[in-house]
Design a protein around this motif. Structure first.
Motif, short mmCIF file in Angstrom:
data_model
loop_
_atom_site.label_atom_id
_atom_site.label_comp_id
_atom_site.label_asym_id
_atom_site.label_seq_id
_atom_site.Cartn_x
_atom_site.Cartn_y
_atom_site.Cartn_z
N MET A 170 0.88 -1.13 0.04
CA MET A 170 0.02 -0.06 0.09
C MET A 170 0.71 1.34 0.01
SD MET A 170 -3.25 -0.92 0.23
CE MET A 170 -4.02 0.82 0.65
N HIS A 171 0.63 2.05 -1.02
CA HIS A 171 1.25 3.62 -0.86
C HIS A 171 0.67 4.23 0.55
CE1 HIS A 171 3.23 3.65 -4.62
NE2 HIS A 171 2.12 2.88 -5.23
N ASN A 172 -0.68 4.34 0.61
CA ASN A 172 -1.11 5.06 1.78
C ASN A 172 -1.31 4.21 3.16
OD1 ASN A 172 -2.43 6.95 3.34
ND2 ASN A 172 -4.21 7.25 1.99
N THR A 173 -0.02 3.93 3.69
CA THR A 173 -0.09 2.92 4.82
C THR A 173 -0.80 3.69 5.92
OG1 THR A 173 2.09 2.15 4.16
CG2 THR A 173 1.39 1.69 6.35
N GLN A 174 -0.58 4.63 6.34
CA GLN A 174 -1.39 5.26 7.57
C GLN A 174 -2.78 5.66 7.46
OE1 GLN A 174 1.65 8.79 7.49
NE2 GLN A 174 1.24 8.49 9.95
N GLY A 175 -3.12 5.98 5.95
CA GLY A 175 -4.51 6.25 5.82
C GLY A 175 -5.52 4.70 5.75
N ILE A 176 -4.64 3.67 5.22
CA ILE A 176 -5.64 2.32 5.33
C ILE A 176 -5.64 1.93 6.62
CG2 ILE A 176 -3.68 0.70 5.00
CD1 ILE A 176 -7.22 0.62 3.41
N LEU A 177 -4.82 2.09 7.51
CA LEU A 177 -4.75 1.83 8.97
C LEU A 177 -5.96 2.54 9.70
CD1 LEU A 177 -1.06 1.42 9.82
CD2 LEU A 177 -2.61 -0.40 9.72
N VAL A 178 -6.07 3.86 9.38
CA VAL A 178 -7.16 4.75 9.99
C VAL A 178 -8.49 4.19 9.48
CG1 VAL A 178 -8.26 7.00 9.78
CG2 VAL A 178 -5.62 6.90 10.36
N GLU A 179 -8.64 3.87 8.26
CA GLU A 179 -9.63 3.27 7.56
C GLU A 179 -10.35 2.04 8.04
OE1 GLU A 179 -11.44 5.93 6.40
OE2 GLU A 179 -11.96 4.73 4.30
N MET A 180 -9.40 1.09 8.37
CA MET A 180 -9.42 -0.17 9.11
C MET A 180 -10.10 -0.07 10.44
SD MET A 180 -6.11 -2.32 7.67
CE MET A 180 -6.38 -3.87 8.39
N LEU A 181 -9.54 0.80 11.22
CA LEU A 181 -10.13 1.01 12.56
C LEU A 181 -11.28 1.88 12.58
CD1 LEU A 181 -6.64 1.25 14.43
CD2 LEU A 181 -8.30 -0.64 14.56
N ARG A 182 -11.60 2.56 11.52
CA ARG A 182 -12.98 3.21 11.42
C ARG A 182 -14.03 2.17 10.95
NH1 ARG A 182 -16.30 4.70 7.62
NH2 ARG A 182 -14.89 4.28 5.72
N VAL A 183 -13.91 1.01 10.25
CA VAL A 183 -14.91 0.46 9.78
C VAL A 183 -15.06 -0.95 10.61
CG1 VAL A 183 -14.96 1.23 7.30
CG2 VAL A 183 -13.65 -1.00 8.21
N ALA A 184 -14.19 -1.31 11.42
CA ALA A 184 -14.19 -2.23 12.34
C ALA A 184 -13.58 -2.03 13.78
CB ALA A 184 -13.41 -3.62 11.94
N ARG A 185 -13.90 -2.87 14.63
CA ARG A 185 -13.40 -2.66 16.17
C ARG A 185 -12.10 -2.93 16.27
NH1 ARG A 185 -13.71 -7.16 18.95
NH2 ARG A 185 -15.18 -8.81 18.15
N GLU A 186 -11.54 -3.82 15.50
CA GLU A 186 -10.19 -4.26 15.42
C GLU A 186 -9.69 -4.37 13.95
OE1 GLU A 186 -9.70 -7.73 18.01
OE2 GLU A 186 -9.26 -6.51 19.92
N ALA A 187 -8.45 -4.42 13.87
CA ALA A 187 -7.76 -4.69 12.75
C ALA A 187 -6.78 -5.85 13.02
CB ALA A 187 -7.12 -3.34 12.30
N VAL A 188 -6.70 -6.72 11.88
CA VAL A 188 -5.27 -7.64 11.95
C VAL A 188 -4.69 -7.44 10.70
CG1 VAL A 188 -5.06 -10.07 11.95
CG2 VAL A 188 -7.01 -9.17 13.40
N VAL A 189 -3.48 -7.23 11.06
CA VAL A 189 -2.47 -7.13 9.84
C VAL A 189 -1.11 -7.86 10.10
CG1 VAL A 189 -3.15 -4.51 9.21
CG2 VAL A 189 -1.12 -5.16 10.76
N SER A 190 -0.80 -8.53 8.88
CA SER A 190 0.33 -9.41 8.83
C SER A 190 1.40 -8.71 7.86
CB SER A 190 0.22 -10.82 8.78
OG SER A 190 -0.44 -11.16 7.41
N PHE A 191 2.37 -8.91 8.04
CA PHE A 191 3.45 -8.38 6.89
C PHE A 191 5.06 -9.12 7.03
CE2 PHE A 191 3.55 -5.61 10.76
CZ PHE A 191 4.98 -5.50 10.92
#
Length: 195
Positions: free
Chosen positions: A91-112
């Motif tokens: 993802m180019h917009n790393t910070q933006g997608i993390l904000v969006e993930m926590l907007r649409v769900a109570r928890e986010a799970v990421v692996s990298f």
């Protein structure tokens, strides 16, 4: 479905019957797995036409969306979990997608993949970009656009007020408990909104 140990970790964090969104869902294997073992109500997001077709063949609900533009059209808190498995580095917009993930769900799970892994460091010391199980592409055809370590991600979460609720790190499927930034090739995080 080929075995993915990060799928096992993610499955443990998902309760039966949850609403789950999988970003960059590929062929829908994770959602299919979660549907079978957790009876989740799952939706995938993908932009690659071939992968969209593969999701349909796997019986997975999928939405075509460019995640770089956010998750517009998805209500705040609609999902219990939103997952991004081994796609955050693309993802180019790393910070933006993390904000969006926590907007649409109570928890986010990421692996990298962890670029601080000792074998990756060794490869660069030897003059070549790393190619491994967690980084299977050559430098000239990789979809990855962000190259970060576990320590980098911890710092990003702290800087953005993202709560790290759990972090597990692995090397070749084995849990790494000490010096994860050096010894682990992949990390899996469970994230929430900060206080």
């Amino acid at each position: 479905m080929s075995y993915r140990y990060d799928y096992e970790v993610i499955t443990q964090w998902i309760a039966p019957g949850e609403k789950v969104l999988d970003l960059g869902c590929g062929d829908g294997s994770l959602l299919k797995h979660l549907g079978e073992v957790r009876q989740v109500q799952g939706y995938g997001v993908e932009n690659d036409p071939d992968k969209l077709l593969a999701c349909t063949r796997n019986g997975v609900n999928v939405i075509q969306m460019d995640m770089e533009k956010g998750l517009a059209g998805i209500e705040d808190g609609f999902f219990d979990h939103v997952i991004m498995s081994l796609s955050l580095q693309a993802m180019h917009n790393t910070q933006g997608i993390l904000v969006e993930m926590l907007r649409v769900a109570r928890e986010a799970v990421v692996s990298f993949p962890n670029f601080g892994y000792w074998r990756h460091r060794q490869s660069i010391l030897n003059g070549r970009m790393p190619v491994s199980e967690s980084l299977p592409h050559q430098w000239f055809n990789t979809p990855n656009v962000r190259f970060f370590t576990i320590s980098d991600f911890d710092a990003l979460c702290e800087m953005n007020g993202i709560a790290v609720r759990e972090r597990l790190a692995f090397d070749e499927g084995k849990l790494i408990l000490d010096e994860a930034n050096f010894l682990a090739s992949v990390a899996v995080y469970r994230l929430g909104r900060g206080a």
